[in-house]
Design a protein around this motif. Sequence first.
Motif, short mmCIF file in Angstrom:
data_model
loop_
_atom_site.label_atom_id
_atom_site.label_comp_id
_atom_site.label_asym_id
_atom_site.label_seq_id
_atom_site.Cartn_x
_atom_site.Cartn_y
_atom_site.Cartn_z
N LEU A 105 0.84 -1.19 0.00
CA LEU A 105 0.00 0.00 0.00
C LEU A 105 0.88 1.25 0.00
O LEU A 105 1.93 1.27 0.65
CB LEU A 105 -0.90 0.04 1.24
CG LEU A 105 -1.85 -1.14 1.45
CD1 LEU A 105 -2.50 -1.04 2.83
CD2 LEU A 105 -2.91 -1.18 0.36
N SER A 106 0.45 2.27 -0.70
CA SER A 106 1.18 3.54 -0.69
C SER A 106 0.24 4.68 -1.05
O SER A 106 -0.84 4.46 -1.60
CB SER A 106 2.37 3.52 -1.65
OG SER A 106 1.92 3.32 -2.98
N GLY A 107 0.67 5.90 -0.74
CA GLY A 107 -0.09 7.08 -1.12
C GLY A 107 -1.41 7.26 -0.42
O GLY A 107 -2.27 8.00 -0.89
N LEU B 139 -7.57 1.85 -3.03
CA LEU B 139 -7.70 2.61 -4.27
C LEU B 139 -8.83 3.63 -4.17
O LEU B 139 -8.69 4.77 -4.62
CB LEU B 139 -7.95 1.65 -5.44
CG LEU B 139 -6.80 0.70 -5.81
CD1 LEU B 139 -7.25 -0.32 -6.85
CD2 LEU B 139 -5.60 1.47 -6.33
N GLY C 234 -5.34 5.90 -2.59
CA GLY C 234 -4.01 5.32 -2.51
C GLY C 234 -3.71 4.36 -3.64
O GLY C 234 -4.47 4.27 -4.62
N ARG C 235 -2.61 3.63 -3.51
CA ARG C 235 -2.22 2.62 -4.49
C ARG C 235 -2.09 1.29 -3.76
O ARG C 235 -1.70 1.25 -2.59
CB ARG C 235 -0.90 3.00 -5.16
CG ARG C 235 -0.99 4.27 -5.99
CD ARG C 235 0.34 4.64 -6.64
NE ARG C 235 1.34 5.00 -5.63
CZ ARG C 235 1.45 6.22 -5.11
NH1 ARG C 235 0.62 7.18 -5.45
NH2 ARG C 235 2.40 6.48 -4.22
N ALA C 236 -2.39 0.20 -4.45
CA ALA C 236 -2.34 -1.12 -3.82
C ALA C 236 -1.94 -2.18 -4.82
O ALA C 236 -2.36 -2.14 -5.98
CB ALA C 236 -3.70 -1.46 -3.23
N THR C 237 -1.11 -3.13 -4.37
CA THR C 237 -0.66 -4.24 -5.22
C THR C 237 -0.68 -5.52 -4.40
O THR C 237 -0.07 -5.59 -3.33
CB THR C 237 0.77 -4.01 -5.74
OG1 THR C 237 0.82 -2.77 -6.45
CG2 THR C 237 1.18 -5.15 -6.66
#
Length: 309
Positions: free
Chosen positions: A134-136, A179, A183-186
């Motif tokens: 997770l980021s942002g 999302l 944020g961003r997620a992978t």
Amino acid sequence: MAGRLAILCPGQGAQHAGMFDLARLDPGASGLLDEWFVEPRLAPVLRASVESEERFANRIAQPSIVAATLAIWTALRARLPEPALVAGYSIGELSAYGVAGALDPGSTVKLAIERARVMDTCLEGEAAQAMVALSGMPDGSVEALLARFGYYAAIVTGDDALVAGGPAAQGEALAQAALAAGGRATLLPVAVASHTPLLQAAVAPFAALLEKQRWSAPAFPVLSGISAEPVTDAKKAMRELPRQIAEPILWRECMDACVEAGVTVALELGPGAALARMLQARHPGIACRSVSEFRSLDGIHSWLGRQLD
């Protein structure tokens, strides 16, 4: 003034069928790999790491990453200056003790097999696990989001970036919620929630295994993943290595510790370049490369020579 070198040891995620090829350009490293690829305990997992898609399974990934890391270190170390420190990301912390000479290389790979085994035991009869990067995320929102889906912070990689571990059934929902929050997620190719309380049952068995090993004092400091402090004696290593299975890795602080130690150059071993990229992004003043970016051992030495002069 000569530069100071940090060695970075990768975790899981970037393994591939050709990850031993560069190390095999060195006769000594190639001979070591030949031994490992016929040794009864090591051969099955190492062969699977290059011959099948099982290379991402925990029981294959952990020992193969450690083997690839220590093989390339064997190929390079004779022509390198003594590092200022070595840091390892997740399973890479075990590799780091092999790099520092605290553990014999073959024993280190066998320990990786056992580490994966005791971690996988935590999955028996339990719900499947997963990890999500997770980021942002908006300030102050991550903790509540993780709690909502039963996830825990596992690896802190930046000021607004982390890897979380928890139940696989909630992984996609967590990613979608992140999302939606901006944020961003992978979703990561890992099936065990390393560095979270879900792995607590693996800590004591791995500690017992470490107690049985023949340890030496590290030739240079190893950064502890759970504290970002330098470890210079085997007793502290034996205390902290088991704990990091079930406690968060402070990789952001480990990167900052490189600066505090005066590091000017960093070389990532093993497959992938994630650690070099993260360190370069956080501390642009450190020259960072991964061995995976080079086609020859001479190319690595040439680059290091220019940076360290």
